[in-house]
Design an enzyme around this catalytic site. Sequence first.
Site, PDB file in Angstrom:
ATOM      1  N   ASP A 170       0.846  -1.329  -0.156  1.00 21.42           N
ATOM      2  CA  ASP A 170      -0.063  -0.043   0.143  1.00 21.42           C
ATOM      3  C   ASP A 170       0.840   1.009   0.091  1.00 21.42           C
ATOM      4  O   ASP A 170       2.110   1.314   0.212  1.00 21.42           O
ATOM      5  CB  ASP A 170      -0.952   0.012   1.164  1.00 21.42           C
ATOM      6  CG  ASP A 170      -0.133  -0.146   2.550  1.00 21.42           C
ATOM      7  OD1 ASP A 170       0.845   0.424   2.620  1.00 21.42           O
ATOM      8  OD2 ASP A 170      -0.838  -0.784   3.313  1.00 21.42           O
ATOM      9  N   LYS A 193      -4.393  -0.376  -2.348  1.00 20.32           N
ATOM     10  CA  LYS A 193      -4.926  -1.135  -1.515  1.00 20.32           C
ATOM     11  C   LYS A 193      -6.322  -0.674  -1.314  1.00 20.32           C
ATOM     12  O   LYS A 193      -6.177   0.521  -0.719  1.00 20.32           O
ATOM     13  CB  LYS A 193      -4.168  -1.544  -0.205  1.00 20.32           C
ATOM     14  CG  LYS A 193      -4.893  -2.529   0.588  1.00 20.32           C
ATOM     15  CD  LYS A 193      -4.192  -2.930   1.714  1.00 20.32           C
ATOM     16  CE  LYS A 193      -3.966  -2.094   2.731  1.00 20.32           C
ATOM     17  NZ  LYS A 193      -3.272  -2.707   4.122  1.00 20.32           N
ATOM     18  N   GLY A 226      -2.850 -11.012   7.673  1.00 20.16           N
ATOM     19  CA  GLY A 226      -2.240 -12.068   6.387  1.00 20.16           C
ATOM     20  C   GLY A 226      -3.077 -11.559   5.359  1.00 20.16           C
ATOM     21  O   GLY A 226      -2.887 -12.005   4.151  1.00 20.16           O
TER      22      GLY A 226
END
Length: 306
Positions: A170, A193, A226
């Site tokens: 990101d 993102k 994750g």
Amino acid sequence: MSTIALQTLSGAGDAAKRLAARLGLSCDGIAVHRFPDGELRVAVAPAADTTILYAPLDQPNDKLITLLFAAEALRRNGATRLVLVAPYLCYMRQDAAFHAGEAISQRVMGHLLAATVNRVVTVDAHLHRTPDIRSVFPGIEAENLSAMPAIANALAAGGIDPATVVIGPDMESEPWVSDVASRLRLQHTVARKIRHGDRSVAIGFADPGLLSGRPALLVDDIVSSGTTLIAAAKALAAMGATAVDAVVTHALFPPAMIPAFAEAGIRSIRSTDSVPHPTNAIALDEILAAALRSELTTPHHPETTP
């Protein structure tokens, strides 16, 4: 002559011992007993004038209570200066109230620790809109060290394909991704993102052709759920990356997730030892010791006590 020693919360692994050895200090554990009702009894080793408290603050709630109790005992037994070394520093992500009624955990944590210790040393704190960690801890010293030199050194020592592209998941990752790429003389890019929730994100890249036929190295500060790492790995594979490896400062995800990363196409995942984790492969004791050496040589006075 003033004395200095290091004490560590239990569960810190060998990282505290390695740091103490680099500094030439003793390393004692802080003893914790849990009563049947969940309350804690905390006992410290004999206090030095300056006591370094080593405390990775993942799974933080019990650790914070232990830290407060340890600080009380050390102060009462003669410590005039407490230095908190928290390679991972908890509760930094919430720096604003995004919905009505929310607490700002970063502000609370800052005031709590500023009233407890004289100095905070951490690594890659998760600061979104806070440009300087000193503003989090009013009236005391605070440093936010970068793990990127240690990460780059470890990658260089292990050998890395010069065609590798360093990837940030990101825009917030741009500073450390560009740092690692510069140190290794590699290209880098960051993803766009869009987060739909704690466990739902979409990943996109401005130049999909950049990764075709080349290995990718994902670099992130924290991996907890994750989700972002898995989405990024799948996007990189779809773009034609020949291999995807990952390196993170703070591995907060459950070890049981490691097979899911492999299934998503991540060939290897390595982390620093900021928190004990099976993926630990990069030691931080060198950068922490460099920051703490001033404690060995600089005289401090009792009036600096919070």
